[in-house]
Design an enzyme around this catalytic site. Structure first.
Site, PDB file in Angstrom:
ATOM      1  N   TYR A 239      34.848  18.494  56.471  1.00 46.27           N
ATOM      2  CA  TYR A 239      35.984  17.594  56.692  1.00 46.27           C
ATOM      3  C   TYR A 239      36.971  18.220  57.676  1.00 46.27           C
ATOM      4  CZ  TYR A 239      34.530  14.841  52.585  1.00 46.27           C
ATOM      5  OH  TYR A 239      33.850  14.063  51.679  1.00 46.27           O
TER       6      TYR A 239
ATOM      7  N   SER B 116      35.661   6.358  48.468  1.00 47.47           N
ATOM      8  CA  SER B 116      35.931   5.124  49.227  1.00 47.47           C
ATOM      9  C   SER B 116      36.094   3.933  48.289  1.00 47.47           C
ATOM     10  CB  SER B 116      34.824   4.861  50.258  1.00 47.47           C
ATOM     11  OG  SER B 116      34.822   5.842  51.258  1.00 47.47           O
TER      12      SER B 116
ATOM     13  N   LEU C  89      38.574   2.238  47.854  1.00 52.68           N
ATOM     14  CA  LEU C  89      39.392   1.214  48.509  1.00 52.68           C
ATOM     15  C   LEU C  89      38.732   0.715  49.790  1.00 52.68           C
ATOM     16  CD1 LEU C  89      42.968   2.707  47.967  1.00 52.68           C
ATOM     17  CD2 LEU C  89      41.756   0.970  46.625  1.00 52.68           C
ATOM     18  N   GLY C  90      37.422   0.873  49.876  1.00 56.78           N
ATOM     19  CA  GLY C  90      36.695   0.305  51.018  1.00 56.78           C
ATOM     20  C   GLY C  90      37.158   0.832  52.353  1.00 56.78           C
TER      21      GLY C  90
ATOM     22  N   PHE D 154      40.950  -2.527  51.210  1.00 57.46           N
ATOM     23  CA  PHE D 154      41.638  -3.102  50.069  1.00 57.46           C
ATOM     24  C   PHE D 154      43.096  -2.665  50.006  1.00 57.46           C
ATOM     25  CE2 PHE D 154      37.158  -3.379  49.041  1.00 57.46           C
ATOM     26  CZ  PHE D 154      37.061  -4.686  48.584  1.00 57.46           C
TER      27      PHE D 154
END
Length: 331
Positions: free
Chosen positions: A56, A204, A206-207, A211
């Protein structure tokens, strides 16, 4: 605020955790100061399950940011369950390695960057079919016995892989994308986790921002934004997806909840061993995400959500071809 155990033998954590991928700018520009403020708010709010990975931000940047924060906040490390991952070798070309020597080396680098002597969860970030899952899990079991890791995790795996892995050593957690528009784990993986005493950690949830309370604007995504190449955000698919999710926002408002809170609460309501780790580098969003841990949805509310966003409603695949290396399909 609901707390859940992170696996049968794992720590008790808030059901809503913190995903740290965005600390490195994967979803738009940010600063280390913003990330540090988010971590401080997480400690204040009791969000005590933090998730990161060696790739990351590139070359361990997000781990380093967390490590510097922990160094500057004595006592903070003892308050959190810290998870990291390895196996993905950034390209080009992108490669996957589950070789025990490689993953042990990456673990040691992660511990240095995170300024800790152990992590509570160490995930196989992606599956390398060239290395039998039993081989790497056996090695990770030894690292658990050494005290370097508290438990073993698998990411984006098939139920069959989890079953094989668990025959060698207990698996504390499985991490997969799971949300109102990504529901493949319902095809056996969530249930198998329950039978094995393995936590299911939804990333993820919350997409990837879909969202949120306000619509996204894909035309503003930078070239480095993970979503820029994602099929669900393409000019053809995004408007269709946004039309569906706009109706969800209206429903959330009618229920008196912010859309992100309702979306996270829906995931948590699916099973008692599910955790969510929405990513953010915003203190406001961190606090809002945590609110889902205090929400209990009724059967009627769950049915109303399902009526608007049934399984399979999303237009477009959840990954572009270049993003699928090591992701296991099943069913």
């Amino acid at each position: 605020m609901e707390h859940r155990t992170l696996g049968a033998d794992g720590p008790l954590v808030l059901s809503v955790g913190l995903g740290a991928m965005s600390f490195g700018g994967m979803y738009g520009k940010t600063t280390e100061e913003a990330s540090r403020a988010t971590m401080a708010k997480a400690l204040e709010s009791g969000v005590n399950h933090w998730d990161v990975a060696n790739i990351y931000g590139g070359d361990g940047l997000c781990e380093e940011i967390i490590g510097r924060f922990l160094q500057d906040h004595p006592g903070a490390r003892q308050k959190i369950a810290l998870a990291t991952k390895s196996a993905i070798i950034s390209g080009p070309p992108r490669r996957i390695s589950n070789d025990p020597d490689y993953m042990r080396g990456e673990l040691e680098k992660s511990l240095t960057r995170l300024n800790t002597d152990h992590v509570d969860l160490y995930y196989i970030h992606r599956r390398d079919p060239e290395t039998p899952i039993e081989t790497i899990v056996e090695a990770m079991g030894r690292w658990t016995e050494e005290g370097l890791i508290g438990g073993i995790g698998l990411s984006e795996c098939a139920p069959s892989t989890l079953e094989r892995a668990a025959s060698v050593f207990p698996i504390r957690a499985v991490q997969s994308e799971y949300s109102l528009w990504s529901r493949q784990p319902e095809l056996g993986l969530i249930d198998l986790c329950a039978r094995l005493g393995t936590a299911f950690v939804a990333f993820s949830s919350l997409g990837r921002g879909m969202f949120g309370d306000a619509p996204l604007r894909p035309e503003t995504f930078s070239a480095s934004d993970f979503r820029a190449a994602n099929p669900r955000f393409s000019p053809d698919n995004f408007p269709r997806n946004e039309q569906k999710i706009a109706a969800f926002r209206v429903l959330a408002d009618e229920m008196g909840l912010p859309a992100p809170v309702l979306a996270n609460a829906w995931v948590l309501a699916r099973a008692p061993h599910i955790h969510v780790i929405p990513g953010t580098r915003s203190t406001t969003h961190l606090q809002q995400n945590a609110e889902a841990a205090a929400v209990t949805l009724t059967h009627e509310q769950m049915a109303a959500i399902e009526a608007i966003l049934p399984a399979g409603f999303a237009h477009g695949a959840r990954y572009a071809p270049a993003q699928t290396a090591g992701v296991e399909d099943y069913c």
